[in-house]
Design a protein around this motif. Structure first.
Motif, PDB file in Angstrom:
ATOM      1  N   SER A   1       0.820  -1.194   0.000  1.00  0.00           N
ATOM      2  CA  SER A   1       0.000   0.000   0.000  1.00  0.00           C
ATOM      3  C   SER A   1       0.865   1.260   0.000  1.00  0.00           C
ATOM      4  O   SER A   1       0.606   2.209  -0.765  1.00  0.00           O
ATOM      5  N   ARG A   2       1.886   1.279   0.843  1.00  0.00           N
ATOM      6  CA  ARG A   2       2.768   2.446   0.894  1.00  0.00           C
ATOM      7  C   ARG A   2       3.513   2.615  -0.420  1.00  0.00           C
ATOM      8  O   ARG A   2       3.676   3.731  -0.934  1.00  0.00           O
ATOM      9  N   ALA A   3       3.972   1.495  -1.000  1.00  0.00           N
ATOM     10  CA  ALA A   3       4.680   1.557  -2.280  1.00  0.00           C
ATOM     11  C   ALA A   3       3.765   2.101  -3.381  1.00  0.00           C
ATOM     12  O   ALA A   3       4.184   2.921  -4.200  1.00  0.00           O
ATOM     13  N   MET A   4       2.510   1.647  -3.381  1.00  0.00           N
ATOM     14  CA  MET A   4       1.556   2.137  -4.387  1.00  0.00           C
ATOM     15  C   MET A   4       1.369   3.644  -4.258  1.00  0.00           C
ATOM     16  O   MET A   4       1.303   4.369  -5.248  1.00  0.00           O
ATOM     17  N   ASP A   5       1.282   4.144  -3.018  1.00  0.00           N
ATOM     18  CA  ASP A   5       1.140   5.590  -2.813  1.00  0.00           C
ATOM     19  C   ASP A   5       2.323   6.346  -3.414  1.00  0.00           C
ATOM     20  O   ASP A   5       2.160   7.382  -4.063  1.00  0.00           O
ATOM     21  N   ILE A   6       3.525   5.815  -3.185  1.00  0.00           N
ATOM     22  CA  ILE A   6       4.738   6.482  -3.690  1.00  0.00           C
ATOM     23  C   ILE A   6       4.756   6.482  -5.213  1.00  0.00           C
ATOM     24  O   ILE A   6       5.077   7.497  -5.845  1.00  0.00           O
ATOM     25  N   LEU A   7       4.404   5.366  -5.822  1.00  0.00           N
ATOM     26  CA  LEU A   7       4.432   5.275  -7.283  1.00  0.00           C
ATOM     27  C   LEU A   7       3.314   6.118  -7.904  1.00  0.00           C
ATOM     28  O   LEU A   7       3.504   6.691  -8.975  1.00  0.00           O
ATOM     29  N   ARG A   8       2.172   6.186  -7.241  1.00  0.00           N
ATOM     30  CA  ARG A   8       1.091   7.042  -7.753  1.00  0.00           C
ATOM     31  C   ARG A   8       1.497   8.509  -7.720  1.00  0.00           C
ATOM     32  O   ARG A   8       1.125   9.285  -8.604  1.00  0.00           O
ATOM     33  N   GLU A   9       2.237   8.896  -6.670  1.00  0.00           N
ATOM     34  CA  GLU A   9       2.701  10.287  -6.574  1.00  0.00           C
ATOM     35  C   GLU A   9       3.620  10.648  -7.741  1.00  0.00           C
ATOM     36  O   GLU A   9       3.767  11.830  -8.077  1.00  0.00           O
ATOM     37  N   ALA A  10       4.217   9.619  -8.359  1.00  0.00           N
ATOM     38  CA  ALA A  10       5.086   9.868  -9.510  1.00  0.00           C
ATOM     39  C   ALA A  10       4.285  10.109 -10.780  1.00  0.00           C
ATOM     40  O   ALA A  10       4.867  10.401 -11.829  1.00  0.00           O
ATOM     41  N   GLY A  11       2.945   9.990 -10.687  1.00  0.00           N
ATOM     42  CA  GLY A  11       2.104  10.285 -11.838  1.00  0.00           C
ATOM     43  C   GLY A  11       1.463   9.081 -12.480  1.00  0.00           C
ATOM     44  O   GLY A  11       0.683   9.224 -13.419  1.00  0.00           O
ATOM     45  N   GLU A  12       1.749   7.856 -11.985  1.00  0.00           N
ATOM     46  CA  GLU A  12       1.142   6.649 -12.550  1.00  0.00           C
ATOM     47  C   GLU A  12      -0.023   6.219 -11.655  1.00  0.00           C
ATOM     48  O   GLU A  12       0.112   5.352 -10.791  1.00  0.00           O
ATOM     49  N   VAL A  13      -1.177   6.829 -11.854  1.00  0.00           N
ATOM     50  CA  VAL A  13      -2.328   6.592 -10.981  1.00  0.00           C
ATOM     51  C   VAL A  13      -2.794   5.144 -11.049  1.00  0.00           C
ATOM     52  O   VAL A  13      -3.204   4.565 -10.044  1.00  0.00           O
ATOM     53  N   ARG A  14      -2.718   4.522 -12.215  1.00  0.00           N
ATOM     54  CA  ARG A  14      -3.211   3.147 -12.398  1.00  0.00           C
ATOM     55  C   ARG A  14      -2.078   2.119 -12.296  1.00  0.00           C
ATOM     56  O   ARG A  14      -2.165   1.032 -12.833  1.00  0.00           O
ATOM     57  N   VAL A  15      -1.033   2.452 -11.560  1.00  0.00           N
ATOM     58  CA  VAL A  15       0.126   1.574 -11.492  1.00  0.00           C
ATOM     59  C   VAL A  15      -0.237   0.245 -10.836  1.00  0.00           C
ATOM     60  O   VAL A  15      -1.044   0.178  -9.913  1.00  0.00           O
ATOM     61  N   SER A  16       0.330  -0.835 -11.357  1.00  0.00           N
ATOM     62  CA  SER A  16       0.183  -2.176 -10.795  1.00  0.00           C
ATOM     63  C   SER A  16       1.575  -2.671 -10.412  1.00  0.00           C
ATOM     64  O   SER A  16       2.480  -2.678 -11.248  1.00  0.00           O
ATOM     65  N   LEU A  17       1.751  -3.053  -9.156  1.00  0.00           N
ATOM     66  CA  LEU A  17       3.063  -3.554  -8.737  1.00  0.00           C
ATOM     67  C   LEU A  17       3.447  -4.798  -9.521  1.00  0.00           C
ATOM     68  O   LEU A  17       4.600  -4.957  -9.938  1.00  0.00           O
ATOM     69  N   ARG A  18       2.472  -5.682  -9.733  1.00  0.00           N
ATOM     70  CA  ARG A  18       2.792  -6.915 -10.453  1.00  0.00           C
ATOM     71  C   ARG A  18       3.251  -6.613 -11.878  1.00  0.00           C
ATOM     72  O   ARG A  18       4.210  -7.202 -12.374  1.00  0.00           O
ATOM     73  N   GLN A  19       2.579  -5.669 -12.540  1.00  0.00           N
ATOM     74  CA  GLN A  19       2.986  -5.299 -13.891  1.00  0.00           C
ATOM     75  C   GLN A  19       4.325  -4.567 -13.871  1.00  0.00           C
ATOM     76  O   GLN A  19       5.153  -4.738 -14.771  1.00  0.00           O
ATOM     77  N   THR A  20       4.566  -3.764 -12.837  1.00  0.00           N
ATOM     78  CA  THR A  20       5.835  -3.055 -12.717  1.00  0.00           C
ATOM     79  C   THR A  20       6.995  -4.032 -12.572  1.00  0.00           C
ATOM     80  O   THR A  20       8.080  -3.829 -13.127  1.00  0.00           O
ATOM     81  N   TYR A  21       6.790  -5.117 -11.824  1.00  0.00           N
ATOM     82  CA  TYR A  21       7.849  -6.105 -11.623  1.00  0.00           C
ATOM     83  C   TYR A  21       8.133  -6.929 -12.877  1.00  0.00           C
ATOM     84  O   TYR A  21       9.244  -7.448 -13.042  1.00  0.00           O
ATOM     85  N   ARG A  22       7.147  -7.074 -13.744  1.00  0.00           N
ATOM     86  CA  ARG A  22       7.322  -7.915 -14.931  1.00  0.00           C
ATOM     87  C   ARG A  22       8.425  -7.374 -15.833  1.00  0.00           C
ATOM     88  O   ARG A  22       8.435  -6.198 -16.184  1.00  0.00           O
ATOM     89  N   HIS A  23       9.323  -8.260 -16.225  1.00  0.00           N
ATOM     90  CA  HIS A  23      10.427  -7.854 -17.085  1.00  0.00           C
ATOM     91  C   HIS A  23       9.968  -7.544 -18.503  1.00  0.00           C
ATOM     92  O   HIS A  23       9.012  -8.141 -19.003  1.00  0.00           O
ATOM     93  N   VAL A  24      10.649  -6.610 -19.134  1.00  0.00           N
ATOM     94  CA  VAL A  24      10.565  -6.472 -20.585  1.00  0.00           C
ATOM     95  C   VAL A  24      11.204  -7.730 -21.164  1.00  0.00           C
ATOM     96  O   VAL A  24      12.290  -8.146 -20.734  1.00  0.00           O
ATOM     97  N   LEU A  25      10.548  -8.375 -22.108  1.00  0.00           N
ATOM     98  CA  LEU A  25      11.058  -9.637 -22.656  1.00  0.00           C
ATOM     99  C   LEU A  25      12.134  -9.346 -23.702  1.00  0.00           C
ATOM    100  O   LEU A  25      11.836  -8.842 -24.781  1.00  0.00           O
ATOM    101  N   VAL A  26      13.373  -9.634 -23.344  1.00  0.00           N
ATOM    102  CA  VAL A  26      14.526  -9.328 -24.187  1.00  0.00           C
ATOM    103  C   VAL A  26      15.219 -10.627 -24.587  1.00  0.00           C
ATOM    104  O   VAL A  26      15.513 -11.474 -23.730  1.00  0.00           O
ATOM    105  N   LEU A  27      15.483 -10.796 -25.866  1.00  0.00           N
ATOM    106  CA  LEU A  27      16.234 -11.942 -26.377  1.00  0.00           C
ATOM    107  C   LEU A  27      17.619 -11.476 -26.803  1.00  0.00           C
ATOM    108  O   LEU A  27      17.786 -10.381 -27.332  1.00  0.00           O
TER     109      LEU A  27
END
Length: 270
Positions: A109-135
């Protein structure tokens, strides 16, 4: 500065760094893929494809987003993807480091508040953790198939359900209304349940003939020279979901008891 404040500062700093790198990668994808190759199963334009590839927000009905695709880019763009993934790992560790100070859901919850303050209101922690798929290299052939999906279910206490609500709702009125709804659910068993997510798998064949299967939640980035032939590929067939037999151990309501949360009710408690 307290240890908690230092962790929160690192979280905010690294997320800001992630957003800066993401902006650079989106530009690089749109620049590079125009003269190389790109494809998505949903026929997205290149700008939308670059945006989805680097998204940190939740989907329409889940905490993550899924998109099938292939994108040929420069080596420098591939390196940007690796840098982003390193930052994603650090962000996940920062949230874990907050657990001793806030508890599991409290840290999220605290992490979500911090990330929302950065301007990403709809931020998802799970999506944030997901890697960009690089080969590391361009595959010779790629085939996409559906993998079996599972529904994630776990029992909740009232305190855990309350923490989920506090982490979900940013607006105070919405949060208070959801807590009132939760109070009315005391006679029921509570569960955290997410709908089965679409799990795609990419079956990769490399130039030397070796094969490897990888999760394919988002488009793959791979190095490729301008004008070079793209890999052979086959998109996923339309998935036919088989009906699931009812669970014999417990009955869980199919719809959330509190809208916009994963909180469901089960049998009334004795």
């Amino acid at each position: 500065m307290t240890e908690t404040a230092r962790i929160e500062e690192k979280l905010a700093t690294d997320f800001a760094g992630l957003l800066r790198l993401r902006a650079r990668l989106r530009v690089a994808i749109q620049r590079d893929a125009k003269e190389r190759f790109y494809w998505s199963a949903d026929d997205m334009n290149l700008e939308a494809l670059a945006s989805m590839t680097t998204s940190v927000t939740f989907g329409e009905d889940s905490l993550t987003q899924t998109l099938t695709g292939l994108i040929g880019v420069s080596e420098s763009a591939v390196e940007l993807g690796r840098e982003i993934n390193a930052l994603k790992d650090r962000l996940e560790q920062h949230v874990l480091d907050l657990r001793p100070h806030y508890g599991n859901h409290g840290a999220r919850s605290r992490a979500m508040d911090i990330l929302r303050e950065a301007g990403e209101v709809r931020v998802s922690l799970r999506q944030t953790y997901r890697h960009v798929l690089v080969l590391d290299e361009k595959p010779r052939r790629v085939g996409f198939t559906w993998a079996r999906s599972h529904r994630s279910i776990r029992k909740l206490s009232m305190d855990q359900a309350r923490e989920i609500i506090e982490a979900t709702f940013q607006d105070e009125q919405d949060r208070e209304f959801a807590l009132e709804q939760l109070a009315a659910l005391k006679p029921y068993a509570l569960y955290q349940a997410y709908p089965p997510e679409r799990h795609l798998r990419a079956n990769l064949v490399w130039p030397d003939g070796t094969r490897r299967a990888k999760p394919a939640h988002s488009p793959f980035l791979f190095p490729m020279e301008p004008g070079e032939a793209p890999p052979e590929y086959r998109g996923p067939k339309e998935r036919q979901d088989r009906p699931h037999a009812p669970r014999s151990d417990r009955s869980i309501a199919p719809e959330p008891a509190i809208p916009h949360t994963p909180i469901h009710i089960g049998r009334p408690q004795a």
